[in-house]
Structures are given as structure tokens and as C-alpha cells.
Design a protein around this motif. Sequence first.
Motif, PDB file in Angstrom:
ATOM      1  N   ALA A 194      -0.232   2.284   6.897  1.00  0.00           N
ATOM      2  CA  ALA A 194       0.635   3.032   5.983  1.00  0.00           C
ATOM      3  C   ALA A 194       2.108   2.978   6.364  1.00  0.00           C
ATOM      4  O   ALA A 194       2.983   2.948   5.490  1.00  0.00           O
TER       5      ALA A 194
ATOM      6  N   GLU B  88      -3.908  10.518   1.918  1.00  0.00           N
ATOM      7  CA  GLU B  88      -4.708  11.632   1.418  1.00  0.00           C
ATOM      8  C   GLU B  88      -5.959  11.747   2.284  1.00  0.00           C
ATOM      9  O   GLU B  88      -6.836  10.885   2.261  1.00  0.00           O
TER      10      GLU B  88
ATOM     11  N   ALA C  27       3.856   5.005   3.144  1.00  0.00           N
ATOM     12  CA  ALA C  27       2.815   5.387   2.194  1.00  0.00           C
ATOM     13  C   ALA C  27       2.400   6.850   2.333  1.00  0.00           C
ATOM     14  O   ALA C  27       2.764   7.547   3.288  1.00  0.00           O
ATOM     15  N   HIS C  28       1.612   7.290   1.373  1.00  0.00           N
ATOM     16  CA  HIS C  28       1.041   8.634   1.378  1.00  0.00           C
ATOM     17  C   HIS C  28      -0.410   8.562   1.841  1.00  0.00           C
ATOM     18  O   HIS C  28      -1.173   7.689   1.408  1.00  0.00           O
TER      19      HIS C  28
ATOM     20  N   PRO D  40       3.047  15.798  -2.165  1.00  0.00           N
ATOM     21  CA  PRO D  40       3.721  14.524  -1.889  1.00  0.00           C
ATOM     22  C   PRO D  40       4.917  14.295  -2.796  1.00  0.00           C
ATOM     23  O   PRO D  40       4.922  14.692  -3.958  1.00  0.00           O
TER      24      PRO D  40
ATOM     25  N   ALA E  55      -6.974   4.874  -5.117  1.00  0.00           N
ATOM     26  CA  ALA E  55      -6.183   4.585  -3.922  1.00  0.00           C
ATOM     27  C   ALA E  55      -5.856   3.099  -3.843  1.00  0.00           C
ATOM     28  O   ALA E  55      -6.563   2.259  -4.408  1.00  0.00           O
ATOM     29  N   ASP E  56      -4.785   2.774  -3.148  1.00  0.00           N
ATOM     30  CA  ASP E  56      -4.458   1.369  -2.907  1.00  0.00           C
ATOM     31  C   ASP E  56      -5.346   0.786  -1.810  1.00  0.00           C
ATOM     32  O   ASP E  56      -5.608  -0.417  -1.805  1.00  0.00           O
TER      33      ASP E  56
ATOM     34  N   PRO F  17       6.880  11.028  -3.894  1.00  0.00           N
ATOM     35  CA  PRO F  17       6.958   9.566  -3.825  1.00  0.00           C
ATOM     36  C   PRO F  17       8.357   9.075  -3.490  1.00  0.00           C
ATOM     37  O   PRO F  17       9.356   9.590  -3.995  1.00  0.00           O
TER      38      PRO F  17
ATOM     39  N   TYR G 190       0.851  -1.187   0.000  1.00  0.00           N
ATOM     40  CA  TYR G 190       0.000   0.000   0.000  1.00  0.00           C
ATOM     41  C   TYR G 190       0.893   1.245   0.000  1.00  0.00           C
ATOM     42  O   TYR G 190       1.677   1.469   0.918  1.00  0.00           O
ATOM     43  N   LYS G 191       0.751   2.061  -1.020  1.00  0.00           N
ATOM     44  CA  LYS G 191       1.540   3.282  -1.109  1.00  0.00           C
ATOM     45  C   LYS G 191       0.693   4.543  -1.098  1.00  0.00           C
ATOM     46  O   LYS G 191       1.216   5.631  -0.879  1.00  0.00           O
ATOM     47  N   TYR G 192      -0.623   4.402  -1.344  1.00  0.00           N
ATOM     48  CA  TYR G 192      -1.491   5.586  -1.397  1.00  0.00           C
ATOM     49  C   TYR G 192      -2.819   5.241  -0.727  1.00  0.00           C
ATOM     50  O   TYR G 192      -3.586   4.430  -1.236  1.00  0.00           O
TER      51      TYR G 192
END
Length: 288
Positions: free
Chosen positions: A26, A34, A31-32, A96, A124-125, A98, A2-4
Amino acid sequence: MYKYLLVPATGSATDETVFETALLAARPFSAHLEFLHVRVDVTEVVISMSTGGFGGGVAMRGMVDKLDAEARQVEARARQEVGRFCERHGIPRGTPHPGEGLSAEFTVETGSDAQWISEYGRFADLVVVGHAQPGREVAMEVLEAALMDTGRPLLIAPRKVPQTLPGTVVIAWKDTPEAARAVAAALPLIERAERVVIVTVVEGDESREHSSDRLLRTLRWHNANTCVRQLGREGRRPVEVLLAEAGQLQASLIVMGGYSHSRLREVVFGGFTRHILSGIDVPVLMAH
């Protein structure tokens, strides 16, 4: 991995648990996050009220001003909570970048929570939301939209902040496409779990019962500490059997499919899924 992650920021008391649960998911992947806040569309509310014959021009203007002020207050509260959360955990905010570790941003849209969660969630992931609360139909609509309309996995935060994730992962296994998608979506956490327990509630179909053994052989390639528990109903509902076993195993995460028994959206969720969505004390990762 999971990155987003998409995380609704509602400005309500339940946000803290959702934020902390999202961070647990995360952090292992840098991860990012949002954070999405959806403001009430005052125009839509006014149109709805006017067609319902609400008051005159003066009364309507006063109501518009009141709704707009309330919307601004809720947005400000949500923004402040996200800011405090990020500061507490040392998460940088803004544009962000990455690959540079944990990061976060705050986004605002206007309109329907369910609509915007659906639109943002498709990219999203993982979507992380809070459980539905009694008397809050909007929360249930958001859960339904996140699960049914995004095509992405959904992580439902529990009532209280979880101590760890993934820890012990319990898979509520049925030989269905929904359950298979949920397991696939949970693989990043399954691989990092201390142990994985595949729980099957036996309902008389031997061919489906054996599918848990096939899943076991597959998952041991991802996590060697994986086992199967096949349980009888003993006069109980399957959801009661599952939750009792999860409690005995001190589960840190439950993985399951989101099942429906009707084509009508109004009654799209069966009793099993609706019970889970109504809130339990363990994070639940679902896919449909």
C-alpha cells in the motif's frame, strides 16, 4: 495502481505478518487499508447445535453466553492489533479521505469469513490474506473465496514479515488466462521492481514455451530489467522447480495464476495452487 486494499483482521497471531505485507503493497501508492473483522454468528452456531441434538435449554444458554463472550474478546483483540499497527506506522484511522496519503479503517461484520471476504473483496484493488495453516480449514476457505469469488487479485502474506516488496519479482508463467490476469494485476509492482524474472517450467509444448518470449517483449515496456528463465523438470514437480528457482533468485514476490482442475468446489485447486496456498516464505500474488 493499488489504492484500496482489503485486509482481514482475525485477531490471531498471523495478523501482524498480513498487516505488514499489506503495508508494503500500500505504501508506494498512498493507499487505503480496510481492515475487516468477521464475528462468529452465534445464532447460526446455536441453530446448528440445536439441530444436532445438543443438550437442553440451560446448557444451550450457557454455550451461547460463552460463544458470545469469546466473539467479543476476539473482536476486541483484532481492534487493538489494528490500532497498535496504525499507531506504530503513523497511519491515520477513521473516515478515509482519498488523495491524502495512507489511511485505514476498521470494519466489523457478523457471519461467515469467506462470505464477507468475497463481498468486500469485489470492491478492492487488492485483497491481502494470510496463508492457510495445518488444521485450519476456515483459513483455506477464506483463501479460496478471496481467489475464486472476488474477481480481484490476491496477495498472500508469507510466514514471516517480508523485508521488501517488490524487490525481485518472479513470474511463474504458463500461457493461460489465469497467468495473464495475474501479470496484469501485478503490473503496479512489476513496474517498481528491481528486476523481473519470467520463469517457465518446460513441459514439452514448444508453442507455449515461446509465449514467455512474447511476455518478455511486453513487460520490458514496464520494466527494462526483465529476463526469461526456461527450466526443465528433471524428474521434479513443476512447483518444486519454481520454488527452487525463486529461492536461488532471492525472490521478494511470486506472481502466478490460480489454477483449477475440477468443476467441483471441494477439489477446485490443483496440487500446484494448493501447495502455494499452504504457505511459503515469499509473498505470492495470484489471480484466477
